[in-house]
Design a protein around this motif. Structure first.
Motif, PDB file in Angstrom:
ATOM      1  N   PRO A  75     -13.071  18.969  29.053  1.00  9.49           N
ATOM      2  CA  PRO A  75     -13.504  17.888  27.645  1.00  9.49           C
ATOM      3  C   PRO A  75     -12.455  16.713  27.133  1.00  9.49           C
ATOM      4  CG  PRO A  75     -13.390  19.697  26.847  1.00  9.49           C
ATOM      5  CD  PRO A  75     -12.798  20.011  28.151  1.00  9.49           C
ATOM      6  N   ALA A  76     -13.582  15.147  26.892  1.00  8.72           N
ATOM      7  CA  ALA A  76     -12.092  14.009  26.876  1.00  8.72           C
ATOM      8  C   ALA A  76     -11.599  14.951  25.405  1.00  8.72           C
ATOM      9  CB  ALA A  76     -13.078  12.871  26.720  1.00  8.72           C
ATOM     10  N   PHE A  77     -10.325  14.321  25.007  1.00  9.48           N
ATOM     11  CA  PHE A  77      -9.641  14.610  23.144  1.00  9.48           C
ATOM     12  C   PHE A  77      -9.173  13.291  22.648  1.00  9.48           C
ATOM     13  CE2 PHE A  77      -9.207  18.559  26.330  1.00  9.48           C
ATOM     14  CZ  PHE A  77      -9.177  19.966  25.802  1.00  9.48           C
ATOM     15  N   TYR A  78      -8.879  13.923  21.720  1.00 11.49           N
ATOM     16  CA  TYR A  78      -8.973  12.576  20.694  1.00 11.49           C
ATOM     17  C   TYR A  78      -8.529  13.580  19.110  1.00 11.49           C
ATOM     18  CZ  TYR A  78      -8.445   8.577  17.375  1.00 11.49           C
ATOM     19  OH  TYR A  78      -8.603   7.625  16.818  1.00 11.49           O
ATOM     20  N   HIS A  79      -6.617  12.978  19.848  1.00 11.23           N
ATOM     21  CA  HIS A  79      -5.711  13.956  19.035  1.00 11.23           C
ATOM     22  C   HIS A  79      -5.270  13.129  17.837  1.00 11.23           C
ATOM     23  CE1 HIS A  79      -5.431  16.820  22.334  1.00 11.23           C
ATOM     24  NE2 HIS A  79      -5.218  17.717  20.850  1.00 11.23           N
ATOM     25  N   HIS A  80      -6.346  13.041  16.635  1.00  9.45           N
ATOM     26  CA  HIS A  80      -5.666  12.414  15.508  1.00  9.45           C
ATOM     27  C   HIS A  80      -4.496  12.056  14.976  1.00  9.45           C
ATOM     28  CE1 HIS A  80      -6.810  14.578  13.025  1.00  9.45           C
ATOM     29  NE2 HIS A  80      -7.498  15.464  13.490  1.00  9.45           N
ATOM     30  N   PRO A  81      -3.838  10.939  14.218  1.00 14.46           N
ATOM     31  CA  PRO A  81      -2.814  11.596  13.259  1.00 14.46           C
ATOM     32  C   PRO A  81      -3.228  12.282  12.129  1.00 14.46           C
ATOM     33  CG  PRO A  81      -3.084   9.191  13.665  1.00 14.46           C
ATOM     34  CD  PRO A  81      -4.198   9.986  14.252  1.00 14.46           C
ATOM     35  N   LEU A  82      -2.292  12.670  12.181  1.00 12.73           N
ATOM     36  CA  LEU A  82      -1.946  14.059  10.654  1.00 12.73           C
ATOM     37  C   LEU A  82      -1.898  13.516   9.131  1.00 12.73           C
ATOM     38  CD1 LEU A  82      -0.545  17.441  11.472  1.00 12.73           C
ATOM     39  CD2 LEU A  82      -2.824  16.643  12.156  1.00 12.73           C
ATOM     40  N   ILE A  83      -2.756  13.178   8.038  1.00 11.04           N
ATOM     41  CA  ILE A  83      -2.062  13.143   6.346  1.00 11.04           C
ATOM     42  C   ILE A  83      -1.402  14.188   6.643  1.00 11.04           C
ATOM     43  CG2 ILE A  83      -2.641  12.910   4.790  1.00 11.04           C
ATOM     44  CD1 ILE A  83      -5.965  12.591   4.847  1.00 11.04           C
ATOM     45  N   ARG A  84      -0.144  12.698   5.873  1.00  9.95           N
ATOM     46  CA  ARG A  84       1.336  14.018   5.874  1.00  9.95           C
ATOM     47  C   ARG A  84       1.916  13.852   4.335  1.00  9.95           C
ATOM     48  NH1 ARG A  84       3.338  16.616  10.021  1.00  9.95           N
ATOM     49  NH2 ARG A  84       2.316  16.204  12.367  1.00  9.95           N
ATOM     50  N   LYS A  85       2.696  14.642   3.665  1.00  3.20           N
ATOM     51  CA  LYS A  85       3.050  14.310   2.662  1.00  3.20           C
ATOM     52  C   LYS A  85       4.471  13.256   3.223  1.00  3.20           C
ATOM     53  CE  LYS A  85       3.225  19.600   1.767  1.00  3.20           C
ATOM     54  NZ  LYS A  85       4.152  20.463   1.132  1.00  3.20           N
ATOM     55  N   ARG A  86       5.060  12.667   2.033  1.00  5.06           N
ATOM     56  CA  ARG A  86       6.292  11.998   2.209  1.00  5.06           C
ATOM     57  C   ARG A  86       7.287  12.383   3.111  1.00  5.06           C
ATOM     58  NH1 ARG A  86       6.862   7.794  -3.329  1.00  5.06           N
ATOM     59  NH2 ARG A  86       4.759   7.731  -3.566  1.00  5.06           N
ATOM     60  N   GLY A  87       7.957  13.044   2.791  1.00  4.80           N
ATOM     61  CA  GLY A  87       8.968  13.899   4.139  1.00  4.80           C
ATOM     62  C   GLY A  87       8.245  13.839   5.437  1.00  4.80           C
ATOM     63  N   GLY A  88       7.264  13.851   5.713  1.00  2.75           N
ATOM     64  CA  GLY A  88       5.875  13.722   6.810  1.00  2.75           C
ATOM     65  C   GLY A  88       6.221  15.612   7.044  1.00  2.75           C
ATOM     66  N   ALA A  89       6.582  16.698   6.004  1.00  2.00           N
ATOM     67  CA  ALA A  89       6.094  17.947   6.168  1.00  2.00           C
ATOM     68  C   ALA A  89       3.987  17.579   6.131  1.00  2.00           C
ATOM     69  CB  ALA A  89       5.799  18.917   5.513  1.00  2.00           C
TER      70      ALA A  89
END
Length: 260
Positions: A195-209
């Motif tokens: 299949p085709a893929f779309y890897h979206h950005p994650l919603i993260r905390k301020r520190g990046g976690a």
């Protein structure tokens, strides 16, 4: 997911990935469906639950057994961690740290099952990140059933994507590194074209976690309890992953327009 599917003329399959019997709870299932309905997302098909399809996974496993690709593994997570510490990097390449296939470990209670993926590179089209390539066995052979008897996420989704005719997978970029091995597993199950893929950005905390329920991070349910409207929640999420420059109320149709 809904916006991209609608913008590309696709249908949405709602799949409940409850393959882990120890961690899955009916209450989680109910809450997920309730939150999606509150946000205004209506799937074209489903919900389809992995827990209802054990015979499908057994049949796929049998096909791989017939190809001589299945072997028992007694490696634990701690063994993988010990290997990483000893070599200064996570396990990579074929097999597993314990060499279980070469040792011909017997299938028994407390052992998992792995699939010999073979070496080589897989390529795929990511609708956000472009053409990608990676070694199929970069993280070793894929575990398809764990030592508790649970089917694993990488195995279930590959089998389900094949039988449900999924041609676009939308998921977080934290799963990007799992893509090559899943494509290879699909090929071993006779899927000619991934299949085709779309890897979206994650919603993260301020520190990046990453956000985590176990850390007490806020979910849709908590935002609802605070009185936020569905459009406000969708707008906050869209801004957090860069779909819009700043938060504003959005409905599901607005999301479709963002991908148009």
């Amino acid at each position: 997911m809904w916006g991209l599917a609608r913008a590309t003329g696709r249908r949405v399959v709602l799949r409940i990935e409850d393959h882990d019997r120890q961690r899955s709870r009916p209450a989680f299932d109910t809450a997920l469906l309730d939150d999606l309905g509150w946000l205004g997302f209506v799937a074209d098909t489903g919900p389809v639950r992995q827990a209802d399809n054990a015979t499908v996974y057994e049949a796929a496993l049998l096909r791989l057994r017939d190809g001589g690709l299945v072997y028992a593994c007694d490696c634990t997570r701690s063994k993988f961690a010990s290997s990483a510490r000893a070599h200064g990097r996570p396990w990579s390449g074929g097999g597993c740290p314990g060499g279980c296939r070469d040792r011909d470990v017997a299938e028994a209670r407390g052992t998992g099952l792995r699939i010999a993926l073979g070496s080589g590179v897989e390529t795929w089209d990511d609708l956000r990140l472009g053409l990608r390539r990676d070694e199929a066995d970069r993280e070793g052979d894929v575990l398809v059933r764990d030592r508790h008897g649970n089917w694993t996420y990488p195995f279930c989704v590959v089998v389900d994507d094949l039988r449900q005719g999924i041609d676009l997978v939308v998921r977080g970029e934290d799963l990007l590194d799992a893509t090559a091995r899943q494509i290879r597993l699909g090929r071993l199950l006779a899927r000619d074209r991934p299949p085709a893929f779309y890897h979206h950005p994650l919603i993260r905390k301020r520190g990046g976690a990453k956000l985590s329920k176990s850390d007490g991070d806020t979910g849709v349910r908590e935002l609802r309890a605070r009185g936020l409207a569905p459009a406000a929640v969708l707008g906050e999420a869209a801004a957090a992953v860069g779909l819009i420059p700043e938060s504003r109320p959005l409905d599901p149709d607005d999301l479709t327009a963002l991908f148009g």
